[in-house]
Design a protein around this motif. Structure first.
Motif, mmCIF file in Angstrom:
data_model
loop_
_atom_site.group_PDB
_atom_site.id
_atom_site.type_symbol
_atom_site.label_atom_id
_atom_site.label_comp_id
_atom_site.label_asym_id
_atom_site.label_seq_id
_atom_site.Cartn_x
_atom_site.Cartn_y
_atom_site.Cartn_z
ATOM 1 N N SER A 2 -21.201 9.298 11.236
ATOM 2 C CA SER A 2 -20.944 8.929 9.848
ATOM 3 C C SER A 2 -21.905 7.870 9.345
ATOM 4 O O SER A 2 -22.138 6.856 10.014
ATOM 5 C CB SER A 2 -19.524 8.391 9.708
ATOM 6 O OG SER A 2 -18.586 9.348 10.110
ATOM 7 N N LEU A 3 -22.442 8.102 8.159
ATOM 8 C CA LEU A 3 -23.323 7.144 7.506
ATOM 9 C C LEU A 3 -22.518 5.894 7.173
ATOM 10 O O LEU A 3 -21.435 5.971 6.626
ATOM 11 C CB LEU A 3 -23.905 7.777 6.244
ATOM 12 C CG LEU A 3 -25.039 7.066 5.544
ATOM 13 C CD1 LEU A 3 -26.240 6.924 6.468
ATOM 14 C CD2 LEU A 3 -25.463 7.823 4.300
ATOM 15 N N ASP A 8 -27.033 3.509 9.517
ATOM 16 C CA ASP A 8 -27.476 3.433 8.128
ATOM 17 C C ASP A 8 -28.819 4.149 8.081
ATOM 18 O O ASP A 8 -29.449 4.382 9.119
ATOM 19 C CB ASP A 8 -27.680 1.983 7.665
ATOM 20 C CG ASP A 8 -26.378 1.247 7.393
ATOM 21 O OD1 ASP A 8 -25.313 1.895 7.350
ATOM 22 O OD2 ASP A 8 -26.436 0.014 7.240
ATOM 23 N N LEU A 59 -29.245 3.190 2.710
ATOM 24 C CA LEU A 59 -28.144 4.117 2.464
ATOM 25 C C LEU A 59 -27.070 3.871 3.513
ATOM 26 O O LEU A 59 -27.352 3.885 4.708
ATOM 27 C CB LEU A 59 -28.637 5.555 2.537
ATOM 28 C CG LEU A 59 -29.856 5.897 1.671
ATOM 29 C CD1 LEU A 59 -30.287 7.333 1.913
ATOM 30 C CD2 LEU A 59 -29.559 5.673 0.210
ATOM 31 N N SER A 60 -25.848 3.626 3.059
ATOM 32 C CA SER A 60 -24.761 3.300 3.970
ATOM 33 C C SER A 60 -23.499 4.020 3.498
ATOM 34 O O SER A 60 -23.572 5.083 2.893
ATOM 35 C CB SER A 60 -24.581 1.779 4.012
ATOM 36 O OG SER A 60 -23.691 1.414 5.045
ATOM 37 N N THR A 61 -22.346 3.416 3.727
ATOM 38 C CA THR A 61 -21.076 4.011 3.336
ATOM 39 C C THR A 61 -21.110 4.411 1.862
ATOM 40 O O THR A 61 -21.560 3.653 1.016
ATOM 41 C CB THR A 61 -19.928 3.008 3.580
ATOM 42 O OG1 THR A 61 -19.971 2.607 4.947
ATOM 43 C CG2 THR A 61 -18.578 3.619 3.283
ATOM 44 N N GLY A 62 -20.651 5.616 1.572
ATOM 45 C CA GLY A 62 -20.639 6.113 0.202
ATOM 46 C C GLY A 62 -21.813 7.029 -0.118
ATOM 47 O O GLY A 62 -21.790 7.724 -1.121
ATOM 48 N N TRP A 63 -22.827 7.023 0.710
ATOM 49 C CA TRP A 63 -23.978 7.915 0.532
ATOM 50 C C TRP A 63 -23.822 9.114 1.458
ATOM 51 O O TRP A 63 -23.169 9.035 2.497
ATOM 52 C CB TRP A 63 -25.279 7.204 0.892
ATOM 53 C CG TRP A 63 -25.710 6.190 -0.108
ATOM 54 C CD1 TRP A 63 -25.322 4.881 -0.160
ATOM 55 C CD2 TRP A 63 -26.604 6.390 -1.190
ATOM 56 N NE1 TRP A 63 -25.923 4.258 -1.201
ATOM 57 C CE2 TRP A 63 -26.720 5.152 -1.863
ATOM 58 C CE3 TRP A 63 -27.318 7.471 -1.667
ATOM 59 C CZ2 TRP A 63 -27.525 4.988 -2.983
ATOM 60 C CZ3 TRP A 63 -28.123 7.305 -2.770
ATOM 61 C CH2 TRP A 63 -28.220 6.081 -3.416
ATOM 62 N N HIS A 64 -24.445 10.193 1.110
ATOM 63 C CA HIS A 64 -24.463 11.391 1.946
ATOM 64 C C HIS A 64 -25.909 11.839 2.093
ATOM 65 O O HIS A 64 -26.641 11.915 1.111
ATOM 66 C CB HIS A 64 -23.638 12.514 1.316
ATOM 67 C CG HIS A 64 -22.207 12.159 1.137
ATOM 68 N ND1 HIS A 64 -21.295 12.240 2.153
ATOM 69 C CD2 HIS A 64 -21.537 11.670 0.068
ATOM 70 C CE1 HIS A 64 -20.118 11.841 1.724
ATOM 71 N NE2 HIS A 64 -20.240 11.482 0.448
ATOM 72 N N ILE A 65 -26.324 12.106 3.319
ATOM 73 C CA ILE A 65 -27.661 12.638 3.567
ATOM 74 C C ILE A 65 -27.560 13.787 4.558
ATOM 75 O O ILE A 65 -26.661 13.816 5.396
ATOM 76 C CB ILE A 65 -28.652 11.564 4.098
ATOM 77 C CG1 ILE A 65 -28.153 10.934 5.399
ATOM 78 C CG2 ILE A 65 -28.924 10.504 3.063
ATOM 79 C CD1 ILE A 65 -29.158 10.025 6.066
ATOM 80 N N ALA A 66 -28.466 14.717 4.454
ATOM 81 C CA ALA A 66 -28.530 15.832 5.394
ATOM 82 C C ALA A 66 -29.479 15.443 6.523
ATOM 83 O O ALA A 66 -30.635 15.116 6.278
ATOM 84 C CB ALA A 66 -29.025 17.087 4.691
#
Length: 105
Positions: A2-3, A8, A59-66
């Protein structure tokens, strides 16, 4: 994974990303290259890196990356066959050196 919990991601836009790569040369590091916009993402320990101005984005909690697989050649790909985390301290120094070469150590 999990991001914001397990890692991060530090996003560095082009053309600064190439200078950061040059500053990291010789160190064990890996990044995800976005083949569309040329930005690079380095994975770091959660909470270990901060954004200073607009030179990069954490980019941390609340962001989504592939996260691509190790052999992906689609929109994003790894720069090496064995991806891993990058030292936030090392990355922060490389970003600062790339942003202002006169302050390089």
């Amino acid at each position: 994974m999990s991001l914001g919990v397990d890692f991060d991601a530090v996003k560095v836009p082009q053309p600064l990303a190439r200078s950061v790569c040059a500053a990291l040369e010789g160190h064990e590091t890996s990044f995800i290259e976005d083949l569309v916009d040329g930005s690079h993402l380095w994975l770091v320990a959660p909470g270990s890196c901060t954004s200073a101005g607009s030179r990069h984005l954490v980019l941390s909690t609340g962001w989504h990356i592939a996260i691509p697989g190790p052999r992906s050649t689609a929109r994003r790909r790894w720069n090496c066959p064995w991806p891993g985390f990058t030292s936030a301290r090392l990355l922060q120094g490389a970003i600062e050196a790339a942003a202002d070469p006169s302050k390089a150590r």
